[in-house]
Design a protein around this motif. Structure first.
Motif, PDB file in Angstrom:
ATOM      1  N   THR A 294      -8.447  47.485  28.148  1.00 24.87           N
ATOM      2  CA  THR A 294      -8.049  48.005  26.833  1.00 24.87           C
ATOM      3  C   THR A 294      -6.716  47.442  26.355  1.00 24.87           C
ATOM      4  O   THR A 294      -6.283  47.740  25.250  1.00 24.87           O
ATOM      5  N   TYR A 314     -14.066  51.893  20.900  1.00 24.06           N
ATOM      6  CA  TYR A 314     -14.860  52.338  22.062  1.00 24.06           C
ATOM      7  C   TYR A 314     -16.268  52.763  21.628  1.00 24.06           C
ATOM      8  O   TYR A 314     -17.248  52.503  22.316  1.00 24.06           O
ATOM      9  N   ILE A 328     -14.544  52.131  30.773  1.00 26.93           N
ATOM     10  CA  ILE A 328     -13.301  51.822  30.072  1.00 26.93           C
ATOM     11  C   ILE A 328     -12.108  52.083  30.977  1.00 26.93           C
ATOM     12  O   ILE A 328     -11.914  53.202  31.460  1.00 26.93           O
ATOM     13  N   ILE A 374     -11.513  57.951  24.268  1.00 26.46           N
ATOM     14  CA  ILE A 374     -12.620  57.613  25.175  1.00 26.46           C
ATOM     15  C   ILE A 374     -13.625  58.771  25.220  1.00 26.46           C
ATOM     16  O   ILE A 374     -14.838  58.561  25.144  1.00 26.46           O
TER      17      ILE A 374
END
Lengths: 567, 88
Positions: A294, A314, A328, A374
């Motif tokens: 990320t 995302y 992630i 997320i």
């Protein structure tokens, strides 16, 4: 040597054929009989549609349905009521049909070209193609004939329109060079589907070549060699033979599940470092995103992205993966990754300092915002959380507690998320490895990050050439660390994946199968090679190799043995 | 008039093929159909207008239908967008 961008892999060897641009020429004139001019337009549209349908059919047989859709798209555009009514309006105002078509198409071309989205900019090329062909139908000129080219042609053009690419006699084309265009141009897509090597963006090439000139192109690196000598030609022919063989082998693994020789199932996922990589996962046949870095979201800007911005990125990744996993990793800064606005203090020992989860614990706001994004994205696919640089159980608990708090907040706000979202631990410090049995009780999965695990296990900076002899995955200590981590995961019944370069190292495949790894996360271009490699081993054969290797005392010995036993 | 907020979920977004299918389907209805996206109004019956709006996967759009068959139209729009253009 000239260089462009390689857009369709393969080596092309042949003779240059320069494609001269033939823009339709017409004289703008005023009209008196509007009805007659409208009739002329309708006839041209009709013959345009028929000839495009024929081209689409040809392309469908040669390249596939998806590629033919490009030309079917031209037919759809042609039938757009807004397009035709705008053209008709100009004709009714006294404009001749050719000029009306040109003006209206140019309007859309300028709109499309101004967008900052590559795919939309490609539509400008579609409109350009459509405009020229429709005008040719209006003035009764022929389309360019590309169906009668001599064998071993290296086609060289300023730009290839979709209809030109479709019309090419693919049997006789050894390669394509264009000055304009990029990886997502229709020309590149069709070239890839037909297996024709192609290089785009070769600025100035048209001034350097002449018809009949010998040329070699490398569609992977973008290299163009003009008038090569015999020695170079020999090398290129060898390279081409090797490449052609490996491609035909790998292609047979596309769209297939990943199975070893016993039929046991594995997954080959992909590492993603930016938004563009997500599309490469799909084209490379990855089974999901095994590592979504990320950091790119935070780099090259003045302040960190807010929750909504992160959420959208995302969510898009989750939607594009269509139910396949999206793992992630929370932000991994510090060490060698510095972000100016995050005000990171100078440290004597950054790799042993405030990195990744440690930084997040000191700056919980950043982690909080990211976890919220997320979690909200988890409503749209199989999204998982991965925490980097864990060395202590307290760090995992910190993140898990924060995740639970956010779930309560989101529920209270009525926002959707996956209640059972999984949280995994990145195993990349010797400590995490040594306590992997403890971590496995509280983590939902492991991901082994080999680059850092090697560096920290060997206490050797991977960038320092004086100690690079220590930086190797084949060191017995590193192999033991990997084996122990996987066995802890197995004992606790949680899955374990590996991201980082080692997962894509084919010498390591039998060891990882034997140790019990579930998922390999590699770059999109390595998916098929690793899927194939896995298919070559039975568990028994992998065990035999691993057993021998784990008795050995040096990385040199181990590597040599693995090379000898490689398929 | 009826309207509905929708999320574009097909991986390629409203690009050539899905946008073409969408525009063609919408063109069958008599009512006016508008996509509202990022402050712009887009004629949903025009493929070129949809393409110009550059609507990517993960985008939220509002569909507005206004006219005699607006209910049938909005239901078709919802079906197409929510299925991610599967099976078309």
């Amino acid at each position: 040597m000239v260089r462009g961008t390689g857009v369709s892999e393969g080596i092309g060897i042949g003779f240059v054929h320069i494609l001269k641009e033939q823009k339709p020429v017409f004289e703008r004139h005023s009209i008196t009989d509007v009805e007659k001019e409208l009739e002329k337009l309708r006839n041209a549209v009709g013959s345009f549609v028929i000839s495009t349908e024929k081209l689409a059919e040809k392309l469908k047989n040669e390249a596939g349905e998806k590629e033919a859709d490009i030309l079917n798209g031209h037919i759809m555009i042609m039938k757009d009521p807004v397009l035709t009514s705008e053209i008709e309006k100009l004709i009714q105002g006294g404009e001749c049909a050719e000029s009306a078509v040109e003006q209206i198409c140019n309007m859309f071309i300028s709109v499309f070209s101004a967008r900052d989205d590559e795919l939309t900019r490609q539509r400008a090329a579609d409109m350009e193609d459509l405009k020229d062909r429709l005008i040719k139908h209006l003035i009764g000129a022929d389309d360019i004939q590309l169906s009668t080219l001599p064998p071993d042609t290296i086609l060289c053009a300023r730009e290839l329109t979709p209809s030109m690419t479709a019309g090419i006699d693919k049997e006789h084309i050894a390669g394509i060079i264009t000055e304009k265009g990029g990886e997502t141009s229709h020309c590149a897509i069709i070239a890839r589907a037909c297996g024709i090597p192609a290089v785009s963006g070769a600025e100035g090439i048209m001034q350097l070549v002449h018809d009949g000139q010998k040329a070699v192109i490398d569609g992977a690196t973008g290299e163009i060699i003009l008038s090569p000598d015999e020695e170079t030609m020999e090398l290129c022919r060898e390279k081409k033979a090797q490449y052609d063989e490996s491609v035909s082998i790998l292609r047979s693994y596309k769209g297939k599940p990943t199975l070893n020789s016993d039929g046991e199932k594995y997954s080959v996922l992909c590492n993603v470092g930016n938004a563009e990589d997500i599309d490469k996962v799909l084209s490379g046949d990855g089974e999901g995103i095994g590592l979504f870095r990320t950091e790119f979201l935070f780099m090259d800007r003045k302040k960190s992205p807010d929750e909504q911005e992160q959420f959208e990125v995302y969510r898009t990744a989750a939607l594009k993966m269509q139910g396949r996993p999206v793992i992630i990793r929370t932000i991994d800064i510090g060490g060698d990754k510095d972000i100016p606005y995050m005000e990171m203090d100078e440290e004597d020992n950054p790799f042993l300092g405030l990195r990744a989860v440690r930084y997040c614990m000191k700056h919980p706001d950043i982690l909080h915002e990211q976890l919220r994004a997320i979690l909200r994205a988890s409503a749209f696919g199989d999204v998982k959380i991965l925490v980097p640089m864990i060395a202590d159980i307290g760090e995992l608990r910190f993140v898990r507690n924060m995740t639970e708090d956010i779930k309560k907040q989101l529920s209270a706000e009525g926002k959707a998320f996956n209640e059972n979202i999984e949280t995994g631990v990145m195993i990349e410090t010797p400590s995490a490895c040594l306590i992997s049995d403890i971590l496995a009780k509280e983590a939902d999965f492991f991901s082994i990050g080999t680059n850092d695990l090697i560096q920290y296990t060997m206490a050797a900076d991977r960038g320092n050439s004086d100690v690079s002899y220590l930086y190797s995955v084949f060191k017995p200590s590193v192999l033991r660390a990997i084996k122990y981590t996987i066995s802890s995961a197995k004992a606790a019944g949680i899955p374990v994946e590996m991201c980082g370069e080692v997962a894509a190292d084919r010498l390591m495949t039998p060891l990882l199968i034997s140790f019990g790894l579930d998922s390999f996360s590699v770059s999109p271009s390595s998916v098929l090679a690793i899927r194939r490699e896995i298919s070559l081993y039975t568990k028994e054969k992998a065990d035999r190799i691993a057993e021998a290797v784990m008795q050995m005392s040096s990385s040199e010995e181990i590597k040599e043995y693995l090379v000898q036993n490689n398929n | 008039m009826v309207k509905q907020k929708l999320l574009v979920i097909n991986p390629e977004g409203l690009h050539l093929r899905p946008a073409g299918v969408f525009a063609q389907e919408m063109d069958r209805f008599k009512c006016d159909i508008t996509i509202r996206y990022k402050g712009t109004r887009v004629n949903a019956k025009s493929l070129l207008s949809i393409l110009a709006a550059c609507i990517k996967c993960g985008s939220e759009i509002d569909i507005e239908c206004d006219g005699p068959d607006e209910l049938e139209a909005i239901n078709k729009a919802i079906e197409l967008i929510e299925s991610g253009f599967e099976g078309v």
